[in-house]
Design an enzyme around this catalytic site. Structure first.
Site, short mmCIF file in Angstrom:
data_model
loop_
_atom_site.label_atom_id
_atom_site.label_comp_id
_atom_site.label_asym_id
_atom_site.label_seq_id
_atom_site.Cartn_x
_atom_site.Cartn_y
_atom_site.Cartn_z
N THR A 195 25.60 72.34 7.51
CA THR A 195 26.45 73.03 6.52
C THR A 195 25.33 73.38 5.16
O THR A 195 25.91 74.31 4.46
CB THR A 195 27.70 72.48 6.15
N HIS A 319 -7.15 96.12 12.87
CA HIS A 319 -5.85 95.84 13.48
C HIS A 319 -5.53 97.35 14.20
O HIS A 319 -5.06 97.35 15.29
CB HIS A 319 -4.85 95.65 12.48
#
Length: 406
Positions: A195, A319
């Site tokens: 919680t 990349h």
């Protein structure tokens, strides 16, 4: 660590396990889980949330079409409008089962059953903090109340889940006693709730694994994200034998919210793509997130899992070359599974000529590799001075091409 495999020459062979694969064991449910989608319950507790009936119906319908197994709604005793909205959604005939989240008392249970929901999610605080400062009841009283409510809900033919609240700050023996009693009483699920978001994946695994050995019913888990562990905790719970995961769209909820639907799917599709793609209409995720973001007046974060602006945005030259050759080199998730597209950014000082070559080809300009490398240097030079958009880079490329000798 390496795994040993057989060898034809008598010498043991080794192979390195893929690092993104989770460990498998007989408890794991990574290929057999269900969602309790709580945008219309936990999500209503988000600071900006105010859902009209019309908005609730749109969200509920979209999530049902997406394929979530359960929709959890705000308790009908929260307000008259909450009661009316719950009843209205129950009448829509959605594919998802409709649940509502109620306190562990008979008045709440009766009011919930009257709306026509398929099941009740019963909850009561079990930590010393909540026993003292919330409802003021001891564990024996909680147990007596829980069994009464469970018996009533079952007699009405509805699904029933019993959950402790603040499970990870509760006395271990206390909550295990409650779970065993609830299981013996015939609940469909018991719930574990972090919680306040304090649990770690290791704590989650140990608690859920212990619970899995004590009860025969399903196990639902609910993780808040105050310390950034909600997704990792949900995965750990599945590995330990949990069956149902509470989520909300964009993770909205009390404080920093709970496990996000999209984020958890991002995690799970890398572990069992076939299971995820066969159960959920993934191409609707962005539409649903945009719907909820508009309703609560927030922007989808730039780095949001899957649907964020930067999720499949590639910039570095090294990349880009690999991505253009084989997308899996720098993408663990295929954007096409979610109806998304990748973007290779070329208006940067970091750009590489392979990325520029891809754009040159898209523009239909016949240029040699040497020419592409030369125009790449022009782009990088200007990008050192100011940001460049796609229109800027296209203009540079076209201008360079026009000036080439015939």
């Amino acid at each position: 660590m390496t795994a040993i495999t057989g060898s034809t020459n008598g010498t043991p062979a080794t192979r390195t396990p893929r690092p993104f694969q989770t460990s498998q064991n007989f408890l794991s449910n990574i290929s057999n889980f269900k969602f309790i989608e709580s945008t219309l319950r936990e999500g209503e507790q988000f600071s900006n949330a105010f859902f009209t009936t019309e908005t609730k119906i749109k969200i509920a319908t979209a999530l049902s079409e997406f394929g979530v197994e359960y929709l959890e709604l705000t308790s009908p005793v929260a307000s008259p409008q909450s009661r009316d909205d719950c009843a209205a959604i129950c009448k829509l005939g959605l594919k998802s089962k409709i649940l509502t989240h109620v306190r562990c008392n008979m008045d709440d249970a009766r009011a919930a059953v009257a709306t026509g929901v398929d099941g009740l999610d019963i909850v009561i605080g079990t930590s010393q903090q909540l026993q003292k400062h919330s409802h003021g009841k001891d564990i024996e009283t909680i147990k007596t109340m829980a069994l009464e409510v469970i018996e009533y809900v079952k007699s009405e033919g509805r699904e029933v889940r019993f959950s402790s609240e603040d499970s990870f700050r509760s006395d271990f023996d206390d909550i295990m006693t409650l779970y065993k009693a609830a299981d013996a009483a015939g609940v469909d699920r018991v719930g574990v709730a972090d919680t306040v978001g304090c649990a770690t994946p290791r704590q989650v695994y140990e608690l859920v694994r212990t619970l899995r050995g004590l009860v025969s019913c399903d196990i639902e888990v609910h993780f808040h994200d105050d310390t950034g562990c909600a997704i990792a905790n949900a995965l750990a719970a599945l590995e330990a034998g949990a069956t149902h995961i509470d989520v909300s769209v964009l993770g909205i909820g009390e404080r920093n919210g709970i496990t996000p639907l999209g984020g958890f799917l991002a995690r799970m599709i890398t572990l069992d793509r076939e299971y995820v793609t066969s159960r959920y209409n993934l191409k609707k995720l962005k539409e649903i997130e945009d719907l909820v973001a508009d309703a609560v007046e927030v922007n989808v974060p730039f780095n949001n899992y899957i649907t964020g602006y930067s999720a499949f945005h590639h910039k570095a030259g090294i990349h880009a070359k690999a991505i253009l050759n084989a997308p899996s080199t720098y993408e663990i998730i295929n954007p096409e599974d979610f109806g998304m597209t990748r973007f290779v950014h070329i208006g940067s000082r970091l750009t590489g000529w392979n990325a520029v070559r891809s754009r040159v080809d898209q523009l239909g300009l016949p240029m040699t590799d040497a020419q592409v490398k030369e125009v790449t240097q022009k782009i990088k030079g200007i990008a050192d001075v100011r940001p460049l958009g796609i229109d800027d880079t296209d203009a540079i490329i076209r201008s360079y091409y026009r000036d080439l000798p015939l």
